[in-house]
Design a protein around this motif. Structure first.
Motif, PDB file in Angstrom:
ATOM      1  N   TRP A   1     -57.941 -24.720  -6.359  1.00 42.37           N
ATOM      2  CA  TRP A   1     -58.354 -26.076  -5.952  1.00 42.37           C
ATOM      3  C   TRP A   1     -58.367 -26.914  -7.228  1.00 42.37           C
ATOM      4  O   TRP A   1     -59.173 -26.685  -8.130  1.00 42.37           O
ATOM      5  CB  TRP A   1     -59.740 -26.087  -5.306  1.00 42.37           C
ATOM      6  CG  TRP A   1     -60.154 -27.459  -4.858  1.00 42.37           C
ATOM      7  CD1 TRP A   1     -60.855 -28.392  -5.565  1.00 42.37           C
ATOM      8  CD2 TRP A   1     -59.851 -28.060  -3.597  1.00 42.37           C
ATOM      9  NE1 TRP A   1     -61.009 -29.526  -4.829  1.00 42.37           N
ATOM     10  CE2 TRP A   1     -60.407 -29.377  -3.616  1.00 42.37           C
ATOM     11  CE3 TRP A   1     -59.170 -27.650  -2.439  1.00 42.37           C
ATOM     12  CZ2 TRP A   1     -60.294 -30.257  -2.544  1.00 42.37           C
ATOM     13  CZ3 TRP A   1     -59.062 -28.522  -1.377  1.00 42.37           C
ATOM     14  CH2 TRP A   1     -59.621 -29.808  -1.431  1.00 42.37           C
ATOM     15  N   GLU A   2     -57.448 -27.855  -7.342  1.00 38.38           N
ATOM     16  CA  GLU A   2     -57.307 -28.603  -8.595  1.00 38.38           C
ATOM     17  C   GLU A   2     -58.203 -29.838  -8.629  1.00 38.38           C
ATOM     18  O   GLU A   2     -58.313 -30.574  -7.635  1.00 38.38           O
ATOM     19  CB  GLU A   2     -55.860 -29.052  -8.781  1.00 38.38           C
ATOM     20  CG  GLU A   2     -54.956 -27.964  -9.293  1.00 38.38           C
ATOM     21  CD  GLU A   2     -53.692 -28.532  -9.886  1.00 38.38           C
ATOM     22  OE1 GLU A   2     -53.711 -29.677 -10.372  1.00 38.38           O
ATOM     23  OE2 GLU A   2     -52.673 -27.831  -9.845  1.00 38.38           O
ATOM     24  N   ARG A   3     -58.792 -30.050  -9.785  1.00 40.99           N
ATOM     25  CA  ARG A   3     -59.519 -31.299 -10.046  1.00 40.99           C
ATOM     26  C   ARG A   3     -58.542 -32.460  -9.812  1.00 40.99           C
ATOM     27  O   ARG A   3     -57.469 -32.468 -10.390  1.00 40.99           O
ATOM     28  CB  ARG A   3     -59.995 -31.285 -11.493  1.00 40.99           C
ATOM     29  CG  ARG A   3     -60.547 -32.576 -12.013  1.00 40.99           C
ATOM     30  CD  ARG A   3     -61.026 -32.458 -13.429  1.00 40.99           C
ATOM     31  NE  ARG A   3     -59.950 -32.246 -14.406  1.00 40.99           N
ATOM     32  CZ  ARG A   3     -60.172 -32.271 -15.725  1.00 40.99           C
ATOM     33  NH1 ARG A   3     -61.392 -32.478 -16.205  1.00 40.99           N
ATOM     34  NH2 ARG A   3     -59.172 -32.059 -16.560  1.00 40.99           N
TER      35      ARG A   3
ATOM     36  N   ASN B   1     -61.158 -27.446 -12.489  1.00 45.56           N
ATOM     37  CA  ASN B   1     -60.137 -26.797 -11.649  1.00 45.56           C
ATOM     38  C   ASN B   1     -60.663 -25.405 -11.320  1.00 45.56           C
ATOM     39  O   ASN B   1     -61.142 -24.701 -12.228  1.00 45.56           O
ATOM     40  CB  ASN B   1     -58.826 -26.678 -12.433  1.00 45.56           C
ATOM     41  CG  ASN B   1     -58.294 -28.035 -12.876  1.00 45.56           C
ATOM     42  OD1 ASN B   1     -57.826 -28.825 -12.067  1.00 45.56           O
ATOM     43  ND2 ASN B   1     -58.402 -28.325 -14.174  1.00 45.56           N
ATOM     44  N   THR B   2     -60.603 -24.984 -10.060  1.00 49.15           N
ATOM     45  CA  THR B   2     -61.213 -23.703  -9.670  1.00 49.15           C
ATOM     46  C   THR B   2     -60.178 -22.767  -9.075  1.00 49.15           C
ATOM     47  O   THR B   2     -59.423 -23.163  -8.173  1.00 49.15           O
ATOM     48  CB  THR B   2     -62.343 -23.932  -8.647  1.00 49.15           C
ATOM     49  OG1 THR B   2     -63.257 -24.918  -9.181  1.00 49.15           O
ATOM     50  CG2 THR B   2     -63.118 -22.641  -8.396  1.00 49.15           C
ATOM     51  N   GLU B   3     -60.148 -21.537  -9.583  1.00 50.53           N
ATOM     52  CA  GLU B   3     -59.206 -20.518  -9.095  1.00 50.53           C
ATOM     53  C   GLU B   3     -59.992 -19.403  -8.398  1.00 50.53           C
ATOM     54  O   GLU B   3     -60.986 -18.911  -8.930  1.00 50.53           O
ATOM     55  CB  GLU B   3     -58.410 -19.929 -10.267  1.00 50.53           C
ATOM     56  CG  GLU B   3     -57.400 -20.899 -10.885  1.00 50.53           C
ATOM     57  CD  GLU B   3     -58.035 -21.907 -11.870  1.00 50.53           C
ATOM     58  OE1 GLU B   3     -59.131 -21.615 -12.372  1.00 50.53           O
ATOM     59  OE2 GLU B   3     -57.435 -22.973 -12.108  1.00 50.53           O
TER      60      GLU B   3
ATOM     61  N   GLU C   1     -65.473 -28.400  -7.666  1.00 50.29           N
ATOM     62  CA  GLU C   1     -64.873 -29.489  -8.454  1.00 50.29           C
ATOM     63  C   GLU C   1     -65.927 -30.483  -8.932  1.00 50.29           C
ATOM     64  O   GLU C   1     -65.872 -30.962 -10.066  1.00 50.29           O
ATOM     65  CB  GLU C   1     -63.829 -30.220  -7.602  1.00 50.29           C
ATOM     66  CG  GLU C   1     -63.211 -31.429  -8.287  1.00 50.29           C
ATOM     67  CD  GLU C   1     -62.210 -32.171  -7.399  1.00 50.29           C
ATOM     68  OE1 GLU C   1     -61.988 -31.759  -6.239  1.00 50.29           O
ATOM     69  OE2 GLU C   1     -61.632 -33.152  -7.897  1.00 50.29           O
TER      70      GLU C   1
ATOM     71  N   GLY D   1     -63.776 -25.846  -2.278  1.00 54.68           N
ATOM     72  CA  GLY D   1     -63.101 -26.386  -3.456  1.00 54.68           C
ATOM     73  C   GLY D   1     -63.801 -27.609  -4.031  1.00 54.68           C
ATOM     74  O   GLY D   1     -64.147 -27.629  -5.221  1.00 54.68           O
TER      75      GLY D   1
ATOM     76  N   ARG E   1     -55.448 -18.437  -5.572  1.00 55.83           N
ATOM     77  CA  ARG E   1     -55.296 -19.771  -4.992  1.00 55.83           C
ATOM     78  C   ARG E   1     -56.059 -20.730  -5.909  1.00 55.83           C
ATOM     79  O   ARG E   1     -56.953 -20.303  -6.648  1.00 55.83           O
ATOM     80  CB  ARG E   1     -55.870 -19.830  -3.566  1.00 55.83           C
ATOM     81  CG  ARG E   1     -55.005 -19.120  -2.541  1.00 55.83           C
ATOM     82  CD  ARG E   1     -55.707 -19.094  -1.179  1.00 55.83           C
ATOM     83  NE  ARG E   1     -55.788 -20.426  -0.571  1.00 55.83           N
ATOM     84  CZ  ARG E   1     -56.524 -20.667   0.517  1.00 55.83           C
ATOM     85  NH1 ARG E   1     -57.299 -19.706   1.033  1.00 55.83           N
ATOM     86  NH2 ARG E   1     -56.544 -21.875   1.063  1.00 55.83           N
TER      87      ARG E   1
ATOM     88  N   GLU F   1     -56.002 -28.566  -3.158  1.00 57.30           N
ATOM     89  CA  GLU F   1     -55.285 -27.297  -3.255  1.00 57.30           C
ATOM     90  C   GLU F   1     -53.823 -27.580  -3.566  1.00 57.30           C
ATOM     91  O   GLU F   1     -53.175 -28.367  -2.872  1.00 57.30           O
ATOM     92  CB  GLU F   1     -55.383 -26.466  -1.977  1.00 57.30           C
ATOM     93  CG  GLU F   1     -54.583 -25.150  -2.144  1.00 57.30           C
ATOM     94  CD  GLU F   1     -54.819 -24.076  -1.107  1.00 57.30           C
ATOM     95  OE1 GLU F   1     -55.318 -24.388   0.000  1.00 57.30           O
ATOM     96  OE2 GLU F   1     -54.508 -22.900  -1.419  1.00 57.30           O
TER      97      GLU F   1
ATOM     98  N   LEU G   1     -60.849 -23.247   1.439  1.00 54.20           N
ATOM     99  CA  LEU G   1     -60.774 -23.979   0.165  1.00 54.20           C
ATOM    100  C   LEU G   1     -61.105 -25.461   0.358  1.00 54.20           C
ATOM    101  O   LEU G   1     -61.716 -26.090  -0.513  1.00 54.20           O
ATOM    102  CB  LEU G   1     -59.363 -23.814  -0.427  1.00 54.20           C
ATOM    103  CG  LEU G   1     -59.230 -23.536  -1.930  1.00 54.20           C
ATOM    104  CD1 LEU G   1     -60.270 -22.569  -2.399  1.00 54.20           C
ATOM    105  CD2 LEU G   1     -57.823 -23.083  -2.269  1.00 54.20           C
ATOM    106  N   GLU G   2     -60.733 -25.998   1.514  1.00 55.47           N
ATOM    107  CA  GLU G   2     -61.025 -27.425   1.771  1.00 55.47           C
ATOM    108  C   GLU G   2     -62.531 -27.679   1.710  1.00 55.47           C
ATOM    109  O   GLU G   2     -62.985 -28.755   1.339  1.00 55.47           O
ATOM    110  CB  GLU G   2     -60.507 -27.824   3.160  1.00 55.47           C
ATOM    111  CG  GLU G   2     -58.981 -27.833   3.287  1.00 55.47           C
ATOM    112  CD  GLU G   2     -58.310 -28.941   2.466  1.00 55.47           C
ATOM    113  OE1 GLU G   2     -57.163 -28.735   2.001  1.00 55.47           O
ATOM    114  OE2 GLU G   2     -58.951 -29.982   2.256  1.00 55.47           O
TER     115      GLU G   2
END
Ligand SMILES: N[C@H](CCC[C@H](N)C(=O)O)C(=O)O
Length: 288
Positions: A221-223, A204-206, A194, A190, A219, A227, A186-187
């Motif tokens: 990754w938020e704007r 924001n991505t799920e 974004e 994500g 899981r 994460e 995700l790092e």
């Protein structure tokens, strides 16, 4: 001459591991919440959290929620945060649970209604009417063809994905994956989602695995925050996307399993209900 410092009272709270630093502005003035969010969210040099949330007076609701991500940008809605704002009002005696167990909170995405449930006299669980899910691409402009973005193929970071976009007042991109989402880097991917130009307001991505028609693992990754261990609006977007893709059914209680715990989401054409916990971690004072 040393600038004079101000002492601010805060409450650290979390909803299934999505933790924010809460400041009431009913009795204290918060000068620069954006800078405060950047400084205090740091888990080594600050208090630590996914951002800052202000609990402020409102002319149209019991209170107003203003939410700031770790990078200082203001989000338009926060599902785990709004449950904690509701709990904050009851815990601080600003609303009496014996008089009313339903409250309203003003947000940048409109006024939301919450119903509080107590355990041993303390508000621990709240159900939020999150409002109508929006599938209109003009609000999440991946594609101006005017079609819903459901199971749409896109290339992000030179990799093909199939995405479904949902707005819960804030933009979400839902990606269903067959592999084990715990192994997704995700790092790395994500930030690619974004900041992709197809999302001019970022997104924001799920990343989601459907376990069965009533259970989903995700899981996020938020704007503006990276994460997080949970995202309430993200869980709503995931349930909506799962129904729109035929994996789940509208009207069913769908359990969304996140890193920090579970949320129950119920999606209908009229609105989306989210039920989950709200916990106080500790209270304190910080000099700024
Ligand atoms: N964690 C929040 C979502 C924050 C969304 C924020 N990252 C943005 O839209 O900029 C939640 O529980 O819904």
């Amino acid at each position: 001459m040393r600038d004079s410092k101000t002492k601010l009272r805060f409450t650290k709270m979390q909803g299934i591991g999505n933790d924010y630093i809460y400041f009431s502005t009913f009795g204290q003035w918060i000068n620069n919440p954006e800078a405060l969010a950047v400084r205090l969210s740091d888990r080594h040099f600050g208090i630590g959290g996914d951002g800052v949330i202000l609990v402020a007076p409102s002319k149209v609701a019991d209170a107003q929620m203003k939410m700031y991500n770790r990078d200082g940008t203001e989000g338009k809605m926060c599902g785990n945060g709004i449950r904690c704002v509701g709990k904050f009002l009851y815990d601080h005696g600003m609303v009496n649970i014996k008089e009313k167990d339903e409250i309203t909170i003003e947000t940048l995405s409109g006024i939301k209604s919450l119903k509080a449930y107590t355990t041993d006299g303390e508000v621990k669980t709240l159900r939020v009417d999150m409002g109508k899910a929006i599938l209109d691409p003009k609000l999440i402009p991946v594609d101006l063809s005017g079609d819903k973005v459901v199971d749409r193929r896109v290339t992000i970071g030179m990799q093909d994905y199939r995405i479904t976009c949902v707005s819960m007042g804030n933009p979400h991109c839902v990606v269903f994956v067959d592999s084990d989402i715990d192994n997704i880097n995700l790092e790395e991917i994500g930030p690619l989602f974004e900041n992709d130009p197809i999302f001019p307001e970022r997104v924001n991505t799920e990343f989601v695995t459907v376990l069965n028609e009533k259970t989903i693992k995700m899981r996020v990754w938020e704007r503006g925050s990276g994460e997080t261990w949970a995202c309430g609006t993200g869980a709503c977007a995931v349930a909506v996307a799962a129904c729109e893709n035929g994996f789940c059914k509208k009207g069913d209680d769908i359990k969304i399993k996140l890193k920090g715990g579970d949320l129950i989401i119920n999606y209908t054409d009229e609105t989306v209900y989210m039920t989950g916990n709200a916990e106080k971690v500790y209270e304190g004072e910080v000099e700024v």
